[in-house]
Design an enzyme around this catalytic site. Structure first.
Site, PDB file in Angstrom:
ATOM      1  N   ILE A   1      36.817  43.963  33.508  1.00 36.94           N
ATOM      2  CA  ILE A   1      37.238  42.899  34.606  1.00 36.94           C
ATOM      3  C   ILE A   1      38.705  43.205  34.570  1.00 36.94           C
ATOM      4  O   ILE A   1      39.214  42.530  33.723  1.00 36.94           O
ATOM      5  CB  ILE A   1      36.626  41.654  34.293  1.00 36.94           C
ATOM      6  N   ARG A   2      39.406  43.788  35.932  1.00 35.78           N
ATOM      7  CA  ARG A   2      40.872  44.017  35.741  1.00 35.78           C
ATOM      8  C   ARG A   2      41.423  44.261  34.380  1.00 35.78           C
ATOM      9  O   ARG A   2      42.424  43.906  34.102  1.00 35.78           O
ATOM     10  CB  ARG A   2      41.405  42.713  36.298  1.00 35.78           C
TER      11      ARG A   2
ATOM     12  N   GLU B   1      31.249  39.851  25.170  1.00 37.04           N
ATOM     13  CA  GLU B   1      30.806  38.346  25.262  1.00 37.04           C
ATOM     14  C   GLU B   1      30.326  38.235  26.739  1.00 37.04           C
ATOM     15  O   GLU B   1      29.467  36.958  26.510  1.00 37.04           O
ATOM     16  CB  GLU B   1      32.012  37.431  24.903  1.00 37.04           C
TER      17      GLU B   1
ATOM     18  N   HIS C   1      34.672  43.371  27.821  1.00 37.62           N
ATOM     19  CA  HIS C   1      34.216  41.951  27.617  1.00 37.62           C
ATOM     20  C   HIS C   1      32.676  42.213  27.065  1.00 37.62           C
ATOM     21  O   HIS C   1      31.903  42.100  27.863  1.00 37.62           O
ATOM     22  CB  HIS C   1      34.044  41.206  28.673  1.00 37.62           C
TER      23      HIS C   1
ATOM     24  N   GLY D   1      41.226  36.810  29.959  1.00 33.93           N
ATOM     25  CA  GLY D   1      41.920  35.976  30.671  1.00 33.93           C
ATOM     26  C   GLY D   1      43.139  36.369  31.561  1.00 33.93           C
ATOM     27  O   GLY D   1      43.026  37.644  32.073  1.00 33.93           O
ATOM     28  N   GLU D   2      44.201  35.841  31.570  1.00 32.13           N
ATOM     29  CA  GLU D   2      45.515  36.436  32.378  1.00 32.13           C
ATOM     30  C   GLU D   2      46.591  36.171  31.314  1.00 32.13           C
ATOM     31  O   GLU D   2      47.124  35.144  30.840  1.00 32.13           O
ATOM     32  CB  GLU D   2      45.650  35.460  33.485  1.00 32.13           C
ATOM     33  N   SER D   3      47.038  37.528  30.743  1.00 32.74           N
ATOM     34  CA  SER D   3      47.856  37.614  29.544  1.00 32.74           C
ATOM     35  C   SER D   3      49.268  36.918  30.252  1.00 32.74           C
ATOM     36  O   SER D   3      49.786  36.309  29.078  1.00 32.74           O
ATOM     37  CB  SER D   3      48.189  39.051  29.415  1.00 32.74           C
TER      38      SER D   3
ATOM     39  N   ARG E   1      48.315  47.506  31.930  1.00 32.45           N
ATOM     40  CA  ARG E   1      47.520  46.017  32.499  1.00 32.45           C
ATOM     41  C   ARG E   1      46.972  46.740  33.704  1.00 32.45           C
ATOM     42  O   ARG E   1      47.603  47.565  34.390  1.00 32.45           O
ATOM     43  CB  ARG E   1      48.683  44.976  32.961  1.00 32.45           C
TER      44      ARG E   1
ATOM     45  N   CYS F   1      40.446  42.406  26.284  1.00 30.44           N
ATOM     46  CA  CYS F   1      41.086  42.399  27.655  1.00 30.44           C
ATOM     47  C   CYS F   1      42.496  41.812  27.519  1.00 30.44           C
ATOM     48  O   CYS F   1      43.328  42.506  27.078  1.00 30.44           O
ATOM     49  CB  CYS F   1      40.173  42.052  28.576  1.00 30.44           C
TER      50      CYS F   1
HETATM   51  N1  GLN Z   1      44.541  41.745  34.083  1.00 33.16           N
HETATM   52  C1  GLN Z   1      44.424  40.642  33.167  1.00 33.16           C
HETATM   53  C2  GLN Z   1      45.763  40.501  32.352  1.00 33.16           C
HETATM   54  O1  GLN Z   1      46.694  41.220  32.650  1.00 33.16           O
HETATM   55  C3  GLN Z   1      43.267  40.910  32.021  1.00 33.16           C
HETATM   56  C4  GLN Z   1      42.033  40.737  32.640  1.00 33.16           C
HETATM   57  C5  GLN Z   1      40.894  40.250  31.656  1.00 33.16           C
HETATM   58  O2  GLN Z   1      41.305  39.619  30.554  1.00 33.16           O
HETATM   59  N2  GLN Z   1      39.567  40.543  32.114  1.00 33.16           N
HETATM   60  O3  GLN Z   1      46.105  39.768  31.534  1.00 33.16           O
END
Ligand code: GLN
Length: 193
Positions: free
Chosen positions: A136-137, A175, A173, A46-48, A107, A78
């Site tokens: 993914i990112r 999942e 990921h 997600g987004e930390s 990150r 992630c």
């Molecule tokens: N770039 C996101 C972060 O810094 C992580 C991306 C992800 O969980 N797919 O949290």
């Protein structure tokens, strides 16, 4: 007891489905009561930075930190890996995770040119076909501390999966690609704990 999936933000539904496909009982965790019912926790992607804020707002930040320090089994993918890392490189100001995993994680390590990609990985402890992984990112593990086992690397040598004690952290990921074996690996860790 069930496996909890931190369900504040991110792709927690996919993790619950993957755990159930592995035959585990999985529940979404948004409260202390739900956290206390669990044997282990998965922290999704997600987004930390957002996950940190929500964990504080939901009163889960310190309890999860304390559980981790006491040896609770946790699997971070992630953003979840970022939340487990003792050191975050390229975090925003004030960013902090739960910590516990003695690694430094960068990150968004692949930058804008290569935001997302899929690849096949060898993974120590998982036999058979390579793991099909979506990035993914994604973060990368840049440094590891004492007692950290490297489980998987990209072909260029960059580290994308680590384990230390009861903590498992991966950059990618599984999942979202129908890959259940990393979750099965974690379930074995939980049983052994
Ligand atoms: N770039 C996101 C972060 O810094 C992580 C991306 C992800 O969980 N797919 O949290």
């Amino acid at each position: 007891m069930p496996i909890g999936v931190l369900a504040l933000q991110g792709d927690f539904r996919e993790h619950i489905a993957t755990l159930e496909a592995c035959g585990a009982d999985a529940i979404a965790v948004r409260t202390i009561g739900e956290l206390e019912r669990c044997d282990a926790l998965v922290i999704p992607g997600g987004e930390s930075t957002v996950m940190q804020k929500l964990a504080v707002n939901y009163g889960l930040f310190d309890p999860i930190k304390k559980l981790i320090a006491n040896g609770f089994p946790v699997f971070g993918t992630c953003a979840g890996l970022i939340m487990l890392a003792d050191e975050i490189i390229d975090g925003i100001e004030g960013q902090a995770g739960f910590g516990g995993l003695p690694v430094a994680v960068r990150r968004n390590a692949f930058g804008n040119q290569l935001d997302s990609f899929e690849t096949d990985l060898e993974f120590t402890g998982i036999e058979g076909e390579p793991i099909h992984a979506a990035f993914i990112r994604a973060p990368i593990v840049e440094r590891i501390g004492d007692g950290v086992e490297v489980l998987s690397k990209l072909s260029d040598g960059r580290i994308v999966a680590v384990r230390s004690g009861n903590l498992l952290g991966i950059s990618f990921h599984p999942e979202v690609t129908g890959e259940n074996r990393v979750h099965e690996y974690f379930l074995k860790m939980v049983q052994a704990a």
